[in-house]
Scaffold this active site. Structure first.
Site, PDB file in Angstrom:
ATOM      1  N   ALA A  48      -8.296   2.645   9.986  1.00  0.00           N
ATOM      2  CA  ALA A  48      -7.681   3.131  11.221  1.00  0.00           C
ATOM      3  C   ALA A  48      -6.210   2.739  11.327  1.00  0.00           C
ATOM      4  O   ALA A  48      -5.544   3.091  12.298  1.00  0.00           O
ATOM      5  CB  ALA A  48      -8.448   2.598  12.430  1.00  0.00           C
ATOM      6  N   ILE A 102      -1.063   2.615   7.340  1.00  0.00           N
ATOM      7  CA  ILE A 102      -1.009   2.916   5.897  1.00  0.00           C
ATOM      8  C   ILE A 102      -2.119   3.908   5.550  1.00  0.00           C
ATOM      9  O   ILE A 102      -1.894   4.922   4.896  1.00  0.00           O
ATOM     10  CB  ILE A 102      -1.149   1.633   5.055  1.00  0.00           C
ATOM     11  N   GLY A 162      -4.182  -5.627   1.264  1.00  0.00           N
ATOM     12  CA  GLY A 162      -4.070  -6.634   2.327  1.00  0.00           C
ATOM     13  C   GLY A 162      -3.590  -7.965   1.768  1.00  0.00           C
ATOM     14  O   GLY A 162      -4.111  -8.451   0.766  1.00  0.00           O
ATOM     15  N   ASP A 199       6.746  -2.611  -4.830  1.00  0.00           N
ATOM     16  CA  ASP A 199       7.854  -3.435  -5.331  1.00  0.00           C
ATOM     17  C   ASP A 199       8.496  -2.778  -6.554  1.00  0.00           C
ATOM     18  O   ASP A 199       9.717  -2.740  -6.677  1.00  0.00           O
ATOM     19  CB  ASP A 199       7.335  -4.835  -5.690  1.00  0.00           C
ATOM     20  N   ARG A 250      10.577   0.175  -5.418  1.00  0.00           N
ATOM     21  CA  ARG A 250      11.812  -0.284  -4.784  1.00  0.00           C
ATOM     22  C   ARG A 250      12.793  -0.811  -5.825  1.00  0.00           C
ATOM     23  O   ARG A 250      14.003  -0.588  -5.713  1.00  0.00           O
ATOM     24  CB  ARG A 250      11.490  -1.382  -3.765  1.00  0.00           C
ATOM     25  N   HIS A 298       2.738 -10.758  -5.356  1.00  0.00           N
ATOM     26  CA  HIS A 298       3.373  -9.895  -4.357  1.00  0.00           C
ATOM     27  C   HIS A 298       3.798 -10.785  -3.190  1.00  0.00           C
ATOM     28  O   HIS A 298       3.107 -10.916  -2.191  1.00  0.00           O
ATOM     29  CB  HIS A 298       2.409  -8.811  -3.883  1.00  0.00           C
TER      30      HIS A 298
END
Lengths: 433, 433
Positions: free
Chosen positions: B102, B105, B216, B245, B248, B273
């Site tokens: 929900a 993302i 997550g 990452d 980017r 991460h």
């Protein structure tokens, strides 16, 4: 050195394509940007050194983005003609302008456009994002996320708050949102003003064959205002979005009939994108059979079906806590695809377009959702072989009356005299809060 | 009558495919649902009448959705084998379970999955959405929007709050979010517990070759916990997302070099991460040349580049007012695609996977982002021909140390004794608020 070699290749590649479309660098001297854009009847003036290019990132910091439409970040540097050559199917860049670009519907839509799923996986695109002073920072955020997504077809992103800048050379104008209202302004008045401003701007600077899709409510009448203020653009090119209503109607018919939704076809939404809209079950088909032969429950069709389609957005907001941005964006994609791909044999799609010359007897000079077909060239024709019964026709007259009343209400904005307003409150579009 | 004919066709079609996979109706008698799902070693028991089908919509009102995973709306009625037959390339339904379904993302991701752009335009999928008691209404909203979008490949949507129900037969488990924290719970503790719960549930009910992608945060260590609690699933199948990452990093290198981002390849994110992540410019290439030959500014590479990649999410939240859900979803799509399509010759992608047997000398028994290649079958291999210098190796050791410390901190959740926690605060994932 490698950068120099690469840039020489750009220049050579640009020359090679110069018979089709000429390119020139813009703003290099002033701001050290290598921003190659199609400019008609212009020679090649691209020349940058390795130093200039390497220095460029410092020169295009987000902080420097001004209030006029400007390329953003990596998209200022790197329009890469060689990549097009490599696809072996060079296509001219398609410019897509989007208003309300910092909103949630756009946040879904822009990534779909950039991915290639709308106009095709060999079609490079430029996104021109229109926001407000208030949303400019958010627009930069959107542009940064587009950068980070590495979409190979997304060749330019520019952002701005002046529609005369942002709509420049637009091949598509997707009018999703509008400026936020100022103190004391009514929402309807604001939307009207935007319709006028956007129309004038499109008339002045957009492609002469721009396709305009209005999503911001009241979308039919906003599209009419926009059209009336853009006399240099064919009236036929203006659309208001009723595709989400069509999709919802198909889903409800499928649910009722117990078939998958891809078995439902020929669904028309007639009229206004409002509570008077008419989802047509008389002409709709399920597995190629008339709906009434499959769904025998006439009471449901006449009394519940339309209500289910109309109230879907409200139910969704209640459940989901926000409006249906994702499915609205999907329906915008569907609406665009329906104009750039041939309509399947025997089927049609709904879009609200100008009524002049319609074969149904609907009043002229309004924007009314009707069944259309396209051969995929961006144009469409109205479907002739539809039938009407009293039930359907009476409802069509009701929604027609609403649109005629809305038109009187905005006469001052369409150049047709003094406005006379006698309207119920406008409906919210799914996706608006 | 038409509905009966159609349903007879379903049954016949199902029989025709029964050698590949058997189908059975579920819950028809109790709740009048026609919900065809693959059930192993089961015969055909589908038989409904036209009446039952037409009555069904009343029986599957949203209000009736209970706390266990259940099919939603139109997806309960209409699994349509005939459509697969028509595509002439029957493929077995792929079950994709998504936690945090929900959230924002997921709101981007689910529509991408449903559109076919991830697993292919001939691959029917089922979406199994895991939420919390608090988000169940919102999940219904998501399911309604998926209905309204008429995705032809989306054949089942079910929603629920019990991972043992939702993860049933999952071929993919995308662990985007987790339950909201209860009173007095630390966020880290909560995420750890979810890692354990999700791992146990996957171990019990998911496909034996399920691919698990943890988004997550702290995603590397959450993936480790999940893996340790799922001994029946190959350790190699667990991934933590570092693709955003990587994307980017590619964008920042492109911007600096003045090339389009599709010219940047071989970018590895090493390690965690988190802020200790190591974007590798030693092995990365621009136009097939080592980055250092194109970008001569070593100071920028060593001091600014990594910082730009690490802080991008924060800059975005500041500008955009919310976190980068759209580009996170794009990177999840990229990560999945990298496992189901062959990696381009000479290139690789980053994903955080189990270190046992790695050729680099990185400590065993952690989940560490490394360069991988895939032949497109869902599996991957680590890339061997990468080089290290002191600068790169020292940074790798730092991120390795952080992950080893995180592992000690969750020892009670991985069955390895008493937890000893000496950690700085965990980092937020882009996309989390």
């Amino acid at each position: 050195m490698a950068a120099v070699a690469e840039l020489t290749q750009y220049t050579n590649t640009a020359r090679r394509f110069s018979s089709e479309v000429s390119y020139a660098s813009t703003r290099i001297s002033g701001r050290r940007r290598l921003h190659l854009r199609p400019i008609r009847n212009s020679g090649i003036r691209c020349s940058v050194t390795s130093n200039e290019v390497q220095a460029a990132p410092e020169a295009v910091k987000a902080e420097e983005v001004k209030k006029k439409a400007e390329c953003y970040g990596v998209f200022c540097l790197t329009y890469d003609l060689k990549a097009e050559e490599e696809t072996k199917s060079w296509k001219k860049l398609v410019n897509i302008a989007v208003s309300g670009a910092a909103g949630m519907i756009s946040n879904h839509l822009l990534f779909k456009l950039a991915s290639g799923e709308v106009l095709g996986y060999d079609q490079p695109i430029a996104l021109k994002l229109l926001g407000s002073e208030r949303s400019l920072q958010a627009l930069e955020g959107v542009a940064m996320e587009l950068e980070d997504s590495l979409f190979p077809l997304l060749r330019e992103v520019s952002i701005g708050i002046d529609p005369y800048e942002v709509f420049q050379d637009a091949d598509w104008a997707l009018l999703i949102g509008a400026k936020p209202r100022g103190p004391g302004m009514e929402r309807a008045a604001l939307l009207d003003i935007n319709g006028q401003i956007f129309g004038k701007a499109l008339n002045a600077v957009a492609s002469r064959d721009v396709k305009v899709l209005v999503v911001g409510n009241p979308c039919n009448t906003n599209a009419l205002i926009c059209m009336k203020n853009a006399p240099n653009i064919p009236a036929k090119n203006f659309h208001a979005l009723t595709r989400l209503d069509e999709n919802r109607a198909k889903c409800q018919l499928a649910l009722k009939a117990g078939v998958f939704y891809d078995k439902v076809s020929n669904v028309t939404i007639w009229g206004n994108h409002s509570t008077t809209q008419v989802p047509d079950f008389l002409n709709a088909r399920i597995n190629s059979l008339p709906v009434k032969e499959v769904i025998k429950d006439t009471k449901w069709l006449e009394e519940e079906f339309t209500n289910k389609v109309q109230t879907r957005g409200g139910v969704l907001i209640k459940k989901w806590g926000r409006s249906s941005a994702a499915s609205t964006a999907v329906s915008i994609v569907d609406a665009m695809r329906s104009l750039v791909t041939p309509t399947p044999e025997g089927d049609w799609f709904s879009t609200a377009v100008y009524t002049n010359g319609n074969p149904y007897g609907i009043a002229d000079d309004i924007v009314f959702s009707m069944p259309c077909r396209s051969n995929g060239d961006g144009d469409y024709e109205l479907v002739k072989d539809v039938e009407f019964d009293d039930y359907l026709w009476n409802r069509i007259k009701t929604t027609e009356a609403e649109l005629l009343a809305e038109k009187k209400c905005v006469a001052h904005l369409t150049g047709e005299g003094i406005a006379v307003c006698d309207l119920p409150g406008d409906t919210m579009l799914p996706g608006e809060m």
